[in-house]
Design a protein around this motif. Structure first.
Motif, short mmCIF file in Angstrom:
data_model
loop_
_atom_site.label_atom_id
_atom_site.label_comp_id
_atom_site.label_asym_id
_atom_site.label_seq_id
_atom_site.Cartn_x
_atom_site.Cartn_y
_atom_site.Cartn_z
N UNK A 1 0.83 -1.19 0.00
CA UNK A 1 0.00 0.00 0.00
C UNK A 1 0.88 1.25 0.00
N UNK B 1 -1.25 10.37 10.53
CA UNK B 1 -1.73 9.66 9.35
C UNK B 1 -2.61 10.59 8.51
N UNK C 1 4.41 -6.64 10.19
CA UNK C 1 3.98 -6.18 11.52
C UNK C 1 3.79 -4.67 11.57
N UNK C 2 3.39 -4.09 10.47
CA UNK C 2 3.04 -2.68 10.47
C UNK C 2 4.21 -1.72 10.56
N UNK C 3 5.42 -2.22 10.45
CA UNK C 3 6.58 -1.33 10.59
C UNK C 3 6.60 -0.30 9.47
N UNK C 4 6.95 0.93 9.82
CA UNK C 4 7.05 2.01 8.85
C UNK C 4 8.51 2.39 8.63
N UNK D 1 1.10 4.83 1.75
CA UNK D 1 0.65 5.59 2.90
C UNK D 1 1.25 7.00 2.84
N UNK E 1 0.32 -4.52 4.25
CA UNK E 1 -0.55 -4.29 5.41
C UNK E 1 -0.01 -5.05 6.60
N UNK E 2 -0.36 -4.61 7.79
CA UNK E 2 0.26 -5.11 9.02
C UNK E 2 -0.13 -6.54 9.34
N UNK E 3 -1.13 -7.09 8.68
CA UNK E 3 -1.52 -8.46 8.99
C UNK E 3 -0.48 -9.49 8.62
N UNK E 4 0.46 -9.12 7.76
CA UNK E 4 1.53 -10.04 7.40
C UNK E 4 2.73 -9.89 8.31
N UNK F 1 4.35 -0.01 2.06
CA UNK F 1 4.58 -1.23 2.82
C UNK F 1 3.37 -2.15 2.74
N UNK G 1 -4.24 6.53 2.77
CA UNK G 1 -3.53 5.42 2.18
C UNK G 1 -4.33 4.89 1.00
N UNK H 1 1.91 10.18 5.62
CA UNK H 1 1.88 10.75 6.96
C UNK H 1 2.47 12.15 6.87
N UNK I 1 10.60 5.42 7.24
CA UNK I 1 10.48 6.83 6.86
C UNK I 1 11.71 7.27 6.07
#
Lengths: 115, 114
Positions: free
Chosen positions: B32, B46, B99-102, B34, B93-96, B91, B49, B36, B104
């Motif tokens: 996706x 945020x 783990x939602x890491x961003x 995103x 999605x966090x479900x994989x 990145x 996205x 910010x 920057x």
């Protein structure tokens, strides 16, 4: 509903001192993160946690330790502070959705100066 | 995660639309886009996205090219309070296992002028 809070807001340490930064969230989020931001730079991930009792290393973990004893809290520790750890520290939290992405919610930051 | 490229700075007149570009030519099919923003050293906030389709919310619109290799964030009527650093992040999605890491980059400093 306070969201993500961080304690303290500002701290000055001497080289070699230790301290703990506290992050608390009231959104029942599974995932929590600690980032640091140096002047003119984007945020870099230090450590993260995907659930109570679990932690993992991020991009820049050296010199830091973390603990997630309660779901709502994520602690970042500096055992022996160094001037290179002078930075702004941000905590964030989120929860995974079954489908699609989610958003991270960030705290206001802790400004740390190590002399 | 895919790497993104953004211009280091942009200016915009108050009341006009601000169009912030982002290149992500190595984006994968499950990643996706995103956006910010960070206002004056506050915690990042945020904005929006998207995956393939254009998206709009109360803050902004996101236009993603058909090949998904670039996108544009549009603030339709910029105000002085929109002056901030804008980060484009790609990145899964966090479900994989991400783990939602961003991750920057340095972002785009948008300055809105009176």
């Amino acid at each position: 509903n306070a969201g993500v809070t961080q304690t303290p807001k500002f701290r000055v340490l001497k080289t070699g001192q230790s301290m703990t930064l506290l992050c608390a969230q009231d959104m029942n989020h599974e995932y929590m993160y600690w980032y640091r931001q140096d002047p003119g730079m984007g945020l870099r991930l230090i450590h993260y946690s995907v659930g109570e009792g679990t932690t993992a290393k991020g991009e820049v973990p050296d010199g830091y330790n973390v603990s997630r004893l309660k779901k709502q809290n994520f602690l970042l520790g500096l055992e022996s502070a160094a001037p290179s750890q002078t930075s702004v520290y941000f905590c964030a939290s989120t929860s995974p959705l079954r489908q699609g992405p989610e958003t991270q919610y960030f705290g206001p930051g802790t400004r740390l100066l190590v002399l | 995660d895919a790497k993104t490229t953004q211009p280091p700075s942009m200016d915009c007149a108050e009341g006009r639309a601000a169009n912030l570009p982002c290149n992500h030519s190595t984006i994968s099919g499950n990643e996706y886009v995103y956006w910010y923003r960070q206002i004056h050293s506050q915690g990042p906030q945020y904005i929006i996205h998207g995956l393939k389709n254009n998206e709009t919310n109360e803050m902004a619109s996101l236009i993603i090219t058909e090949d998904r290799k670039s996108s544009t964030l549009i603030l339709p009527h910029a105000t002085l309070r929109d002056t901030a650093v804008y980060y484009c992040i790609v990145r899964p999605y966090a479900g994989g296992t991400s783990y939602g890491k961003l991750t920057f980059g340095q972002g785009t400093i948008l300055t809105v002028h009176p």
